[in-house]
Each structure stands twice: as structure tokens, then as C-alpha cells.
Scaffold this active site. Structure first.
Site, short mmCIF file in Angstrom:
data_model
loop_
_atom_site.label_atom_id
_atom_site.label_comp_id
_atom_site.label_asym_id
_atom_site.label_seq_id
_atom_site.Cartn_x
_atom_site.Cartn_y
_atom_site.Cartn_z
N ARG A 190 1.89 2.26 9.73
CA ARG A 190 2.92 1.17 9.11
C ARG A 190 2.75 1.67 7.65
O ARG A 190 4.07 1.24 7.15
CB ARG A 190 2.27 -0.07 9.53
N CYS A 248 -2.49 -5.83 2.62
CA CYS A 248 -2.31 -5.47 4.30
C CYS A 248 -0.85 -6.20 4.66
O CYS A 248 0.20 -6.01 3.91
CB CYS A 248 -3.47 -5.94 5.17
#
Length: 290
Positions: A190, A248
Site C-alpha cells: 500500500r 496509516c
């Protein structure tokens, strides 16, 4: 330094403690379902989406430095924005949290969710909060009992006082990435922008460093020893005196990164809005690749 972690045996020996069950799954089923199947006796269910976050929102336009973070708003949008002080105080009091009573939080996901409760309580001024290392699986493995009985706690007297932990706005996160170390706690793919299963844009904050939070724990779901964590973070450029932050997808697993850094004796700030807030502002730059 008192460890922010507690073992199952230590928790079992404690009296006069508020225990919060913070189990949650992205995409469901609801964590309360797992709680009803069995939990630590006396534990109260704490909902990530409603107790530890405000409703999802867009990026806070026109933020000014850290004022949003200091006010308790976090200056952030995203999928799990920081609730305001009044809302957080109401939620914690309902769960039985009091200023003078220790709190222990746990989940069943290697503390990746419980860490958000630890960070939020610390941010809003509770000074005695610990995370059950290894969570409910470690509790059960230790032969300790669970129950399906739901407790009805007396309302607590917790008073929310924002600013107990350092929080970053998007602008501050961008600046920190250039002068210090901004850790990206998501999976490496990611970070590189190869996949993005949740947010509308793939990639990472420019100059951020990939630091998947899964590498903070062993196969048993317990945190690595402080010296091992210090070595891990040193390889990523984090050392004593280096200004450090973490983000995050929505400020949940990044709290786990901040917790791991605290276990290692390394202070760090949290960008609460994280990637979901960052990409809600189309003017923000995005980097991809390693």
C-alpha cells in the site's frame, strides 16, 4: 519508564481496574458480536467507530498549524477522525472510565486496534493506561477465564484534557517527513501504491518511510522486546533525538506504531487523519514506489 504493556498474569492480579474490549474488524462483523461470544470478566465493550472516533469527514480546509490537534479536533478528516473532547469524555464516562482508576485495553489483533484506545485516552489526559500484550488470545492461552456476562459499570468521572500526546495535522506531517522521520504503518504494497483496497488514491506521503506495523510484534502477537524494537526503528532512521511521526490509513494502526515506539523508549507524534485524510484534499502530493 513504566511499560505501556501489561501481561495477562499482571492483569489477572489487578483490582480496581477498568478493562475495555476494543475488538473490531474492517468491513465487519461488528466487534460487539465477538464481545458477546466471550470476553474478560468485567470488560466493557468500546466501539472504535463511535467511542474512539468522530464520524468520517473530509480534510479540514484552512488548518492552522497544530491548533486543531490541540483543541481535540485533530485538524483532521479521514475515516476515523479524533472525536472532540466533550464527545470522548461522554463515551469514556459511560464505559466507567475515571481519572483515578487504571485502564487496560485489549483486542484480538495484536493490539492494532486497542492501541487507538490507549493513544486516545493518553491524548485526552488519562495517565494510567496499558495495553494487554498479546490481547485476548494471550489471556486464553494463559488459561484465564472468559465470560459472556455483560457488566453494567458505574458512570466514571474522567475529564478529557486534550494535548496529552503529540498529534499532527496534514501540514505538520508533511513538514516532519522532510526534517525528521514520518513512518507509514500500512502494508508495504500500500505504501508503494501497488494496491489500495480502501482509499481512493494509492501511494504515500512524500518522504515518508515504510514501516509496516505488523513487524512490531512476533508470531504470538506480542510486542518485540524493547531492544529489538529499537534496532528495528534505528534501521528506519529513528533514533533518540530524531523527530518522529506515524500515520496509516485512518489513524488506527499508526497508534500501534506510536505504542511500539514508546515501548522502545522513543517518543512519536500521530497524524490522526492519516492517508484517508491526506487524499481527501486533492491538492496534496502523492508519492509511489519504494
Amino acid at each position: 519508564m513504566t511499560s505501556p504493556l501489561i501481561t495477562p498474569a499482571e492483569l489477572a492480579a489487578l483490582d480496581g481496574v477498568t478493562v475495555l474490549d476494543v475488538r473490531w474488524r474492517l468491513g465487519g462483523p461488528p466487534g460487539i458480536d465477538f464481545y458477546r461470544e466471550g470476553h474478560i470478566e468485567g470488560a466493557v465493550y468500546c466501539d472504535l467507530d463511535t467511542d474512539l472516533a468522530a464520524p468520517p469527514g473530509q480534510h479540514a480546509q484552512g488548518e492552522q498549524g497544530g491548533q486543531g490537534a490541540q483543541s481535540g479536533q485533530g485538524g483532521n478528516g479521514g475515516r476515523h477522525p479524533l472525536p472532540d473532547a466533550a464527545a470522548f469524555q461522554r463515551a469514556m464516562r459511560r464505559l466507567g472510565v475515571s481519572d483515578g482508576r487504571p485502564v487496560v485495553v485489549y483486542d484480538d489483533a495484536a493490539a492494532t486496534v486497542a492501541a487507538r484506545a490507549w493513544w486516545a485516552l493518553r491524548y485526552f489526559g488519562h495517565h494510567n493506561v496499558r495495553v494487554l500484550d498479546g490481547g485476548l488470545p494471550a489471556w486464553i492461552q494463559a488459561g484465564l477465564p472468559t465470560t459472556k456476562e455483560t457488566p453494567h459499570p458505574t458512570e466514571g468521572d474522567f475529564t478529557a484534557r486534550p494535548g496529552g500526546m503529540p498529534a499532527l495535522t496534514a501540514d505538520e506531517a508533511a513538514a516532519l517527513a522532510k526534517r525528521g522521520v514520518l513512518l507509514d504503518a500500512r502494508a508495504a504494497e500500500r505504501y508503494r501504491g501497488e494496491v489500495e483496497p480502501i482509499d481512493p488514491v494509492a501511494g504515500h506521503v512524500p518522504s515518508a518511510v515504510s514501516a509496516p506495523t505488523t513487524e512490531n510484534v512476533g508470531q504470538d502477537g506480542r510486542f518485540l522486546a524493547p531492544e529489538a524494537l529499537r534496532a528495528r526503528f534505528a534501521e528506519l532512521g529513528v533514533r533518540e533525538g530524531a523527530e518522529t511521526g506515524a500515520y496509516c490509513g485512518s489513524g488506527v494502526t499508526a497508534a500501534h506504531e506510536v505504542l511500539a515506539l514508546e515501548v522502545a523508549g522513543l517518543p512519536a507524534s500521530l497524524y490522526v487523519g492519516s492517508w484517508s485524510d491526506w487524499v481527501s484534499d486533492p491538492t496534496r502530493p502523492v508519492s509511489t514506489g519504494a
